[in-house]
Design an enzyme around this catalytic site. Sequence first.
Site, PDB file in Angstrom:
ATOM      1  CB  SER A   1      -0.966  -0.036   1.192  1.00 48.70           C
ATOM      2  OG  SER A   1      -2.005   0.908   1.030  1.00 48.70           O
TER       3      SER A   1
ATOM      4  CG  ASP B   1      -7.138  -1.712  -3.868  1.00 48.07           C
ATOM      5  OD1 ASP B   1      -7.804  -1.200  -2.938  1.00 48.07           O
ATOM      6  OD2 ASP B   1      -5.896  -1.798  -3.838  1.00 48.07           O
TER       7      ASP B   1
ATOM      8  CG  HIS C   1      -6.117  -1.809  -0.042  1.00 41.93           C
ATOM      9  ND1 HIS C   1      -5.414  -1.178  -1.039  1.00 41.93           N
ATOM     10  CD2 HIS C   1      -5.465  -1.526   1.124  1.00 41.93           C
ATOM     11  CE1 HIS C   1      -4.398  -0.512  -0.512  1.00 41.93           C
ATOM     12  NE2 HIS C   1      -4.402  -0.730   0.795  1.00 41.93           N
TER      13      HIS C   1
END
Length: 356
Positions: free
Chosen positions: A157, A284, A312
């Site tokens: 991320s 996502d 995600h």
Amino acid sequence: MKTKKSTLPPRFTELHKGSTHYRAPFWLPGGHLQTIITARFTTSPKVSYRRERWLTPEQDDFIDIDWTQPLWAENAPLLVMFHGLEGSSSSHYALSLMKACEQLGWQGAVAHFRGCSGELNRLPRAYHSGDSREIDWIVRRFKQQAGARPVFLVGVSLGGNAMLKWLGEEGDAAVSLVSAAVSVSAPIDLEAGAHSLGQGFNMIYTRMFLKTLIPKTLEKIRLFPGFADADQVRACRDFYDFDELVTAPLHGFDSATHYWKSSASKPYLMNIKVPTLLMNAQNDPFMPGRFLPQPHEVSPMVTCYFPKQGGHVGFPKHNAFPAGLDFLPERVFSWFSQIQTDVKLSGLEKEGLHHG
């Protein structure tokens, strides 16, 4: 000093495309369930860490490194993980990757960004999505400690975006430091990601992040009065508010928009010279699939893996209830293993040509 250039054969960029197919559990349809159930309702493996504190280059701040044990088995490759926003070595993805390191005999290390290891850092500044200079000194120190052992990076991320930006900025110079990298669910278009997280159901993620970011910032204001207004910080409702008021001015940006545009890794993907796997699910919630790069927007050393499902940093395994964590480490280590094999083959080919 000459930089080391990649010498992988042309077929390299075709490896893994379409392989290791991801299939989501039928009981977890959609990106939100695949994200939330995996993060909140799965049993993460237990990992025994040894913590080491590193002073930052300016010498008056620190970061904490959590190492898997035992330390430095003979010839063990080193996997360094950069976590996501407000993540840590206790995040589900960190535990699954570090447990895999233990099981495979690799050395694992989670590099905490400033203020993310359970103790507030000592300076007003914190960390942000485009902090590639922070990645730089951390990677170089890891490489110094690793010596001849290969170093592999995983960025998740926010950590993935910062890592990709660093790889693109360094270009050929990164090849002598890192053998390969994997980015997982990186928001490579930060502006698109911020707008996505500011709408509808996605606000549940924004509120979750602000629940820890705001108290940290209020404590920083108490320690370092004047860099932001406490009442305005308390009133932040989305990432535009927070980045406009806190992240941007604290880290040298003119505005939230300036921060997002300057820190996004997408423009740097064309200059990456280290073998890199870019892994993003098309559903996502943080980074919708329509913002993922097209083939002409990445370098030949970047392999894009964009399954339709996964959420995600989710990728729950299809045959484990409620959501198994095994797919991500399997995918990551499959990629790294193939890189090691391909490098060996490249070396043998060169040796054959040299002696033939």
